[in-house]
Design a protein around this motif. Structure first.
Motif: not given
Length: 363
Positions: A179-203
């Motif tokens: 399992e890989l767990q990502i803590l969403i710390m705040d609004e910046k973290g949420q934005k980072d997740y939404e913008q980059n999760i697709g590219k990240f998961i492709k790794r």
């Protein structure tokens, strides 16, 4: 095949739930789960960890002889051991041996790690030792966010460690759940997740990663209550006595027993192993008094770390608070030899959306 111990572990699930709801202080069963701390030393200073606020007064590593004595007793009743509490467990030089020894005694092994010291050789060693489950705490889908949270870690290096671990797992054809767990710390973290999760998961394309889960960070009791460093998980409205002390034991590296994994610094010691056996500590006077304090909401007399702990105010799922709920689910997973984690986590989120922000199965 389900052996006698696994049958007892399954039976302990309704027993622990019954005695928890009844508020019984002396328990006629032994815990299905152990948390054992190989070390309280950590190489990072993550912004959501108590180690970033308070220095460990007595850093150290568990003596392997003590560890063997713990497992030798626990093998008769424990379903699984989670090999971490406050430190980075992979810093313990004999960690693979810890996994192997527990597995040889019929106890499943679990690990949560920041993966920063995970070399290919160490990956092979713990996979060959039979590690059942590993959680990679990787809090960010971009270098900027990750390195802001995981102070002292390198985004690309650590991500490379995890990818190499998965490649080795695939080559060895082992069944370790990842399992890989990502803590969403705040609004910046949420934005980072939404913008980059697709590219990240492709790794992780083509690699045996079971799922990615996102959560809000814990308050760790009093430590981050009211913090302005991040947005912790919101406390619920309904109080539940801490169910961990009805279902598990937690041993620090020097043998001290604490109530839960939030007690990083041993502020509320309930016993000491091997001065007392695990069986003796389970129903000793300090443990009974703390159970009673939980029922009466007088726990702060014993442990001020419990103030505003989200485990006490977390929403229940199927009438169960987080501690006993997770231990019960994991026990079933081990007993039947099936990977129910994806189903159970998605089921829990469907019932209660506060369980996680997202549970993403990697295709």
């Amino acid at each position: 095949m389900i052996n006698l111990k696994k049958i007892k572990n399954i039976i302990n699930i309704p027993r622990s739930i019954y005695h928890y709801h009844r508020g019984n202080l002396v328990l006629p069963y032994l815990p299905n789960a152990l948390w054992v701390e190989p070390t309280n030393v950590c190489n990072l200073k993550c912004i959501m960890c108590p180690n970033s606020l308070v220095a460990q007064k007595n850093p150290g590593f568990m003596d392997f002889r003590i560890y063997k004595r713990i497992i030798d007793e626990a093998q008769h009743f424990t379903s699984f051991v989670i090999l971490c509490i406050s430190g980075e467990s992979l810093l313990h030089k004999r960690f693979p041996e810890m996994v192997k020894y527990a597995k040889e005694k019929g106890i499943a092994t679990y690990l949560s790690t920041n993966a920063t010291v995970l070399t290919p050789g160490l990956s092979r060693a713990i996979l060959k030792a039979g590690l059942d489950w590993i959680n990679f705490s990787f809090d960010g889908c971009s270098e900027k966010i990750y390195e802001k949270i995981r102070l002292g870690a390198d985004f690309e290096k650590t991500l490379g460690n995890i990818i190499e671990f998965l490649k080795i797992k695939e080559r060895l054809k082992v069944k370790t759940h990842v399992e890989l767990q990502i803590l969403i710390m705040d609004e910046k973290g949420q934005k980072d997740y939404e913008q980059n999760i697709g590219k990240f998961i492709k790794r992780f394309s083509g690699l045996p990663l079971d799922y990615v889960q996102t959560r809000r960070p814990s308050t760790w009791g009093k430590y981050f209550s009211g913090t302005n460093k991040f947005d912790p998980k919101k406390l619920g409205k309904d109080y539940s006595p801490c169910s961990y002390i009805w279902s598990s034991l937690h041993l620090l590296w020097d043998g001290r027993i604490v109530a839960c994994t939030s007690d990083f610094f041993g502020d509320n010691v309930l016993g000491k192993f091997p001065e007392q056996s695990l069986k003796e500590i389970w129903n000793n006077e300090p443990m009974r008094k703390f159970r009673k304090a939980m029922i009466d909401k007088k726990y702060l007399r014993f442990n001020k770390n419990c103030k505003n702990c989200d485990s006490l105010w977390d929403s229940r799922i199927l009438s169960l608070p987080p501690g006993i709920r997770g231990i019960s689910a994991t026990t079933l997973n081990i007993a039947f030899g099936k990977n129910f984690f994806n189903f159970l986590k998605k089921f829990a989120k469907r019932i209660n959306s506060d369980f996680a922000i997202e549970v993403l199965t990697k295709e």
